[in-house]
Scaffold this motif. Structure first.
Motif, PDB file in Angstrom:
ATOM      1  N   UNK A  24     -36.151   2.033  -1.921  1.00 25.83           N
ATOM      2  CA  UNK A  24     -36.630   0.884  -1.154  1.00 25.83           C
ATOM      3  C   UNK A  24     -36.877  -0.291  -2.099  1.00 25.83           C
ATOM      4  N   UNK A  25     -36.259  -1.406  -1.777  1.00 27.79           N
ATOM      5  CA  UNK A  25     -36.460  -2.632  -2.553  1.00 27.79           C
ATOM      6  C   UNK A  25     -36.879  -3.762  -1.618  1.00 27.79           C
ATOM      7  N   UNK A  26     -37.924  -4.466  -2.017  1.00 29.06           N
ATOM      8  CA  UNK A  26     -38.391  -5.631  -1.271  1.00 29.06           C
ATOM      9  C   UNK A  26     -38.534  -6.784  -2.252  1.00 29.06           C
ATOM     10  N   UNK A  27     -37.949  -7.927  -1.927  1.00 25.31           N
ATOM     11  CA  UNK A  27     -38.024  -9.032  -2.866  1.00 25.31           C
ATOM     12  C   UNK A  27     -37.770 -10.369  -2.224  1.00 25.31           C
ATOM     13  N   UNK A  28     -37.883 -11.398  -3.057  1.00 23.91           N
ATOM     14  CA  UNK A  28     -37.708 -12.767  -2.613  1.00 23.91           C
ATOM     15  C   UNK A  28     -37.061 -13.528  -3.762  1.00 23.91           C
ATOM     16  N   UNK A  29     -36.095 -14.385  -3.485  1.00 23.52           N
ATOM     17  CA  UNK A  29     -35.360 -15.043  -4.571  1.00 23.52           C
ATOM     18  C   UNK A  29     -36.235 -15.995  -5.391  1.00 23.52           C
ATOM     19  N   UNK A  30     -36.108 -15.903  -6.691  1.00 32.54           N
ATOM     20  CA  UNK A  30     -36.719 -16.864  -7.599  1.00 32.54           C
ATOM     21  C   UNK A  30     -36.004 -16.748  -8.944  1.00 32.54           C
ATOM     22  N   UNK A  31     -35.620 -17.847  -9.523  1.00 32.62           N
ATOM     23  CA  UNK A  31     -34.985 -17.876 -10.838  1.00 32.62           C
ATOM     24  C   UNK A  31     -36.048 -17.550 -11.891  1.00 32.62           C
ATOM     25  N   UNK A  32     -35.699 -16.769 -12.936  1.00 33.70           N
ATOM     26  CA  UNK A  32     -34.383 -16.252 -13.324  1.00 33.70           C
ATOM     27  C   UNK A  32     -34.150 -14.775 -13.006  1.00 33.70           C
ATOM     28  N   UNK A  33     -34.660 -14.298 -11.859  1.00 35.79           N
ATOM     29  CA  UNK A  33     -34.444 -12.888 -11.502  1.00 35.79           C
ATOM     30  C   UNK A  33     -33.558 -12.725 -10.269  1.00 35.79           C
ATOM     31  N   UNK A  34     -32.883 -13.792  -9.852  1.00 33.27           N
ATOM     32  CA  UNK A  34     -32.145 -13.743  -8.587  1.00 33.27           C
ATOM     33  C   UNK A  34     -31.049 -12.689  -8.535  1.00 33.27           C
ATOM     34  N   UNK A  35     -30.498 -12.328  -9.687  1.00 36.96           N
ATOM     35  CA  UNK A  35     -29.455 -11.300  -9.664  1.00 36.96           C
ATOM     36  C   UNK A  35     -29.986  -9.941  -9.233  1.00 36.96           C
ATOM     37  N   UNK A  36     -31.300  -9.724  -9.371  1.00 33.87           N
ATOM     38  CA  UNK A  36     -31.859  -8.433  -8.958  1.00 33.87           C
ATOM     39  C   UNK A  36     -31.761  -8.244  -7.446  1.00 33.87           C
ATOM     40  N   UNK A  37     -32.335  -9.144  -6.622  1.00 31.92           N
ATOM     41  CA  UNK A  37     -32.171  -8.947  -5.178  1.00 31.92           C
ATOM     42  C   UNK A  37     -30.714  -9.015  -4.725  1.00 31.92           C
ATOM     43  N   UNK A  38     -29.909  -9.831  -5.409  1.00 34.07           N
ATOM     44  CA  UNK A  38     -28.490  -9.889  -5.062  1.00 34.07           C
ATOM     45  C   UNK A  38     -27.826  -8.530  -5.285  1.00 34.07           C
ATOM     46  N   UNK A  39     -28.102  -7.928  -6.447  1.00 33.12           N
ATOM     47  CA  UNK A  39     -27.506  -6.629  -6.777  1.00 33.12           C
ATOM     48  C   UNK A  39     -28.026  -5.541  -5.847  1.00 33.12           C
ATOM     49  N   UNK A  40     -29.323  -5.542  -5.614  1.00 31.98           N
ATOM     50  CA  UNK A  40     -29.914  -4.507  -4.763  1.00 31.98           C
ATOM     51  C   UNK A  40     -29.424  -4.620  -3.320  1.00 31.98           C
ATOM     52  N   UNK A  41     -29.227  -5.845  -2.833  1.00 33.14           N
ATOM     53  CA  UNK A  41     -28.746  -6.022  -1.460  1.00 33.14           C
ATOM     54  C   UNK A  41     -27.335  -5.487  -1.292  1.00 33.14           C
ATOM     55  N   UNK A  42     -26.560  -5.542  -2.375  1.00 31.92           N
ATOM     56  CA  UNK A  42     -25.171  -5.088  -2.329  1.00 31.92           C
ATOM     57  C   UNK A  42     -25.051  -3.589  -2.592  1.00 31.92           C
ATOM     58  N   UNK A  43     -25.802  -3.090  -3.579  1.00 29.21           N
ATOM     59  CA  UNK A  43     -25.588  -1.726  -4.064  1.00 29.21           C
ATOM     60  C   UNK A  43     -26.510  -0.686  -3.441  1.00 29.21           C
ATOM     61  N   UNK A  44     -27.767  -1.047  -3.153  1.00 26.47           N
ATOM     62  CA  UNK A  44     -28.703  -0.035  -2.675  1.00 26.47           C
ATOM     63  C   UNK A  44     -28.299   0.572  -1.329  1.00 26.47           C
ATOM     64  N   UNK A  45     -27.876  -0.229  -0.339  1.00 22.50           N
ATOM     65  CA  UNK A  45     -27.459   0.378   0.937  1.00 22.50           C
ATOM     66  C   UNK A  45     -26.256   1.314   0.802  1.00 22.50           C
ATOM     67  N   UNK A  46     -25.371   1.027  -0.165  1.00 24.96           N
ATOM     68  CA  UNK A  46     -24.223   1.903  -0.391  1.00 24.96           C
ATOM     69  C   UNK A  46     -24.654   3.304  -0.813  1.00 24.96           C
ATOM     70  N   UNK A  47     -25.837   3.388  -1.424  1.00 24.78           N
ATOM     71  CA  UNK A  47     -26.296   4.642  -2.012  1.00 24.78           C
ATOM     72  C   UNK A  47     -27.352   5.319  -1.144  1.00 24.78           C
ATOM     73  N   UNK A  48     -27.517   4.830   0.081  1.00 23.84           N
ATOM     74  CA  UNK A  48     -28.480   5.449   0.990  1.00 23.84           C
ATOM     75  C   UNK A  48     -29.860   4.867   0.939  1.00 23.84           C
ATOM     76  N   UNK A  49     -30.010   3.718   0.264  1.00 25.90           N
ATOM     77  CA  UNK A  49     -31.309   3.073   0.180  1.00 25.90           C
ATOM     78  C   UNK A  49     -31.440   1.917   1.145  1.00 25.90           C
ATOM     79  N   UNK A  50     -32.568   1.211   1.052  1.00 28.81           N
ATOM     80  CA  UNK A  50     -32.867   0.144   1.992  1.00 28.81           C
ATOM     81  C   UNK A  50     -33.314  -1.111   1.242  1.00 28.81           C
ATOM     82  N   UNK A  51     -32.712  -2.237   1.608  1.00 25.63           N
ATOM     83  CA  UNK A  51     -33.033  -3.530   1.004  1.00 25.63           C
ATOM     84  C   UNK A  51     -33.583  -4.462   2.079  1.00 25.63           C
ATOM     85  N   UNK A  52     -34.694  -5.107   1.789  1.00 20.67           N
ATOM     86  CA  UNK A  52     -35.222  -6.138   2.688  1.00 20.67           C
ATOM     87  C   UNK A  52     -35.591  -7.362   1.855  1.00 20.67           C
ATOM     88  N   UNK A  53     -35.009  -8.518   2.228  1.00 17.06           N
ATOM     89  CA  UNK A  53     -35.459  -9.770   1.634  1.00 17.06           C
ATOM     90  C   UNK A  53     -36.641 -10.257   2.468  1.00 17.06           C
TER      91      UNK A  53
END
Length: 361
Positions: A24-53
């Motif tokens: 489970x990942x929960x986040x909100x965009x803010x520089x300079x960590x924006x690649x984290x929610x971007x990556x998690x939104x793309x990869x976590x659901x593929x692996x059976x996880x859940x992403x919520x912005x």
């Protein structure tokens, strides 16, 4: 042995969290960590996880509270002012003993500040801005590989200690690329099996009252709250003994010892080589755990050392802990840049040499 892959820091930290069992990942965009929610939104659901912005950092940390209380492995990230908004939630997580892994890809402040890297979140991370008596272990990697290893391990440590674990990095490590070896995937725990691993979790399973749990922060009776806090700090005392981590280089016979963590320690290592060319023997003491701070490592510093230098990307926030570690054995000087400015190894070497000469080295 796994092959090395070239990855950006933020993406490598995200992959480490997933491989560590984060579901489970929960986040909100803010520089300079924006690649984290971007990556998690793309990869976590593929692996059976859940992403919520979430709609805000405050919402993100409270979503983490809910998912963690239900036994899920949770990862939340932000950058400095976003982490500031989460502080109340951190206090709740500690009080309710809900495991969570927190990553701060720090930027300059105060306030909105700059998107450039900084270490001025040291007090925020190690002392915390939430209310009441609580403690969160804090680790500070100095390479992407170390960050990967710490995030991965933090998933297990957070469950073990039933407490948040905090990883403090910065925009340089988040944005740069390095080759890393990724760890093996930890299998997700199925929801129906959570009680086997986390008997305290709220799961909704069980037919009688004895199997129903309550995870809470509210304790209105003073006696009850005092007893709870005392039990928390008994746990913290045990955790601190196990979680102290430090790297030392040539501190046993150094003319000057530089204390630095994270990105600043990387730069200091190169500065030490430049100082050696000028016949100044410099050592490095690098705290990997910022809380618990490795105070006892300072006892290994030789009496021949003339000065201790705290090298920081802040106005000297780590100096308090350095002074406690030094315990009046040596003079201490601050070598710093702040506001997002990064010194070069040559600058550190030149300023260290000047300090060394001024104290009679």
């Amino acid at each position: 042995m796994s092959k090395k892959v070239l990855m950006k820091g933020n993406e490598a930290f995200s992959e480490a969290a997933i491989r560590g069992g984060c579901r489970y990942y929960f986040g909100y965009p803010i520089t300079p960590q924006n690649e984290v929610p971007e990556y998690m939104s793309r990869e976590l659901p593929k692996r059976g996880g859940y992403f919520i912005q979430a709609e805000s950092e405050i919402s993100a940390v409270n979503m983490a509270y809910g998912a963690g209380a239900a036994g899920g492995r949770v990862f939340i990230t932000s950058s400095s002012p976003g982490i500031a908004l989460m502080q109340e939630g951190f206090s709740f997580l500690c009080s309710a003993e809900v495991p969570t892994v927190i990553l701060n890809v720090a930027r300059g402040g105060p306030g909105i500040g700059t998107i450039q890297p900084s270490q001025a979140d040291y007090f925020q991370a190690t002392r915390g801005g939430g209310n009441g008596d609580y403690m969160i272990p804090v680790f500070a990697p100095s390479s992407i590989q170390e960050g990967v290893d710490l995030v991965y391990e933090a998933m297990e440590l957070s469950d073990k200690w039933q407490n948040p674990i905090y990883i403090l990095t910065d925009g340089i490590l988040g944005q740069m690329m390095e080759p890393v070896v990724l760890p093996d995937q930890v299998p997700f725990v199925d929801s129906k099996d959570i009680r086997k691993h986390k008997p305290w979790a709220i799961t909704g399973y069980g037919d009688d009252d004895s199997k129903k749990n309550v995870v809470k922060s509210l304790r209105l009776a003073a006696e009850e709250l005092e007893k709870h806090i005392q039990s928390l700090f008994a746990k913290y005392e045990k955790a601190e003994k196990e979680l102290v981590r430090v790297e030392t280089i040539d501190i046993e016979d150094a003319d000057v010892v530089i204390v630095a963590f994270g990105t600043m320690a990387r730069i200091a290592k190169e500065a030490i080589e430049l100082l050696a060319e000028q016949n100044i023997k410099a050592g490095l003491l690098r705290p990997i755990s910022l809380r618990p701070f490795p105070y006892e490592a300072f006892n290994k510093i030789s009496n021949r050392t003339k000065v201790i230098i705290s090298a920081e990307l802040s106005m000297g926030q780590m100096m308090q802990d350095v002074k406690l570690g030094v315990n009046n054995r040596f003079p201490i000087k601050l070598l710093n840049r702040t506001g997002g400015m990064i010194p070069t190894p040559l600058e550190i070497a030149e300023r260290t040499k000047k300090i060394f000469e001024e104290i009679g080295g």
